[in-house]
Design an enzyme around this catalytic site. Structure first.
Site, short mmCIF file in Angstrom:
data_model
loop_
_atom_site.label_atom_id
_atom_site.label_comp_id
_atom_site.label_asym_id
_atom_site.label_seq_id
_atom_site.Cartn_x
_atom_site.Cartn_y
_atom_site.Cartn_z
N LYS A 187 -16.92 -7.17 -49.60
CA LYS A 187 -16.54 -8.52 -49.68
C LYS A 187 -17.17 -9.76 -50.80
O LYS A 187 -17.00 -10.61 -51.57
CB LYS A 187 -16.88 -9.15 -48.39
CG LYS A 187 -16.49 -10.44 -48.14
CD LYS A 187 -16.78 -11.29 -46.49
CE LYS A 187 -17.79 -10.40 -46.58
NZ LYS A 187 -19.11 -11.33 -46.13
N ARG A 240 -19.92 -17.55 -39.48
CA ARG A 240 -19.94 -16.04 -38.66
C ARG A 240 -19.03 -16.18 -37.41
O ARG A 240 -18.87 -15.47 -36.88
CB ARG A 240 -21.11 -15.64 -38.97
CG ARG A 240 -20.95 -14.13 -39.77
CD ARG A 240 -22.39 -13.99 -39.29
NE ARG A 240 -22.16 -12.68 -38.95
CZ ARG A 240 -22.57 -11.76 -39.26
NH1 ARG A 240 -23.41 -11.66 -40.16
NH2 ARG A 240 -22.48 -9.79 -38.49
N ARG A 266 -24.60 6.43 -46.52
CA ARG A 266 -25.51 6.80 -48.02
C ARG A 266 -27.18 7.49 -47.72
O ARG A 266 -27.53 7.77 -46.65
CB ARG A 266 -26.63 5.49 -47.89
CG ARG A 266 -24.94 4.42 -48.40
CD ARG A 266 -25.65 2.60 -48.11
NE ARG A 266 -24.94 1.90 -48.55
CZ ARG A 266 -25.31 0.71 -47.78
NH1 ARG A 266 -25.90 0.16 -46.76
NH2 ARG A 266 -23.81 -0.08 -48.20
N ARG A 298 -31.55 7.15 -43.99
CA ARG A 298 -32.23 5.54 -42.63
C ARG A 298 -31.56 5.16 -41.60
O ARG A 298 -30.43 5.59 -41.49
CB ARG A 298 -32.61 4.44 -44.06
CG ARG A 298 -33.10 3.87 -45.14
CD ARG A 298 -33.41 3.53 -45.55
NE ARG A 298 -32.25 2.29 -45.80
CZ ARG A 298 -31.36 0.96 -46.55
NH1 ARG A 298 -32.41 0.48 -47.32
NH2 ARG A 298 -30.74 0.66 -46.82
N ARG A 335 -23.27 -2.10 -35.50
CA ARG A 335 -23.04 -3.11 -35.98
C ARG A 335 -21.88 -3.91 -36.42
O ARG A 335 -21.11 -4.78 -36.11
CB ARG A 335 -23.42 -2.67 -37.74
CG ARG A 335 -25.26 -3.70 -38.50
CD ARG A 335 -25.66 -3.04 -39.39
NE ARG A 335 -24.94 -3.19 -40.43
CZ ARG A 335 -25.50 -2.37 -41.72
NH1 ARG A 335 -25.33 -1.54 -41.76
NH2 ARG A 335 -24.42 -3.05 -43.00
#
Ligand SMILES: [Zn+2]
Length: 207
Positions: free
Chosen positions: A9, A84, A121, A154, A165
């Site tokens: 986005k 949001r 990642r 991480r 999330r």
């Protein structure tokens, strides 16, 4: 622009703003800018963050509205990451009256694809070089191309955390999709193509 983390986005918002010759704000950037300049709103937001609290909607709304009302935004603007929540959307509607938001572009990507993107990642323990399991994998699995160091993930990038999330995001955003869909301004775009392909769909949706 609406879209879950990992949907691309931010990249698309920047492209659209360039294409239309208008300004763009990511709500995160507005926060950082106000904190850096120690504005009244920035300091107010900081007082919540320092206590470990979420910045309340009314502070976020004032921050965004003060940006919108600046003369540079007179020809229009792209908002990225705001609103949001439903209360933020309603506040934005009433602040922009008469008129309002012309279009809400919803970049939609399936959840399993998002998990693949976000949880891919890895970072080198030695030299901190970033890798991605799909986009930029190392030549040898688990090993840094540059220094041979061990690659690790991480906590934020682990699949479990990423899924959580995303769940929070979808729960929060669902009412927004309904809200803008009812007012007829929502356009949903499939965000699973290349950056160029998705960009073309978005521009089309604005016409
Ligand atoms: Zn390395």
């Amino acid at each position: 622009m609406l879209g879950p983390p990992g949907a691309g986005k931010g990249t698309q918002a920047a492209r659209i703003a360039d294409e239309l010759g208008v300004t763009r704000a990511a709500s995160g950037d507005l926060f950082r800018e106000n904190l850096r300049n120690e504005t009244e709103l920035g300091l107010l937001a900081k007082s919540y963050m320092d206590r470990g609290d979420l910045v309340p909607d009314n502070v976020t709304i004032r921050l965004v509205m003060s940006w919108i009302s600046a003369p540079q935004q007179g020809d229009g603007f792209v908002l990225d990451g705001f609103p949001r929540t439903l209360p933020q959307a309603e506040a934005l509607d009433s602040a922009l009256e008469p008129g309002g938001i012309d279009r809400v572009l919803y970049v939609n990507v399936a959840e399993d694809e998002l998990v693949k993107r976000l949880a891919g990642r890895f970072i080198c323990r030695g030299c901190q070089a970033p890798y991605h399991a799909i986009a930029s994998p190392p030549k040898e699995e688990g090993k840094c191309d540059d220094c041979g160091g061990e690659l690790y993930q991480r906590d934020d990038d682990k699949a479990e955390v990423v899924k959580n999330r995303l769940d929070v995001y979808f729960e929060e955003t669902e009412p927004l999709v309904g809200h803008y869909s009812r007012s007829g301004v929502l356009r949903e775009i499939n965000g699973e193509g290349t950056v160029d392909a998705v960009g073309a769909l978005l521009v089309e949706a604005l016409r």
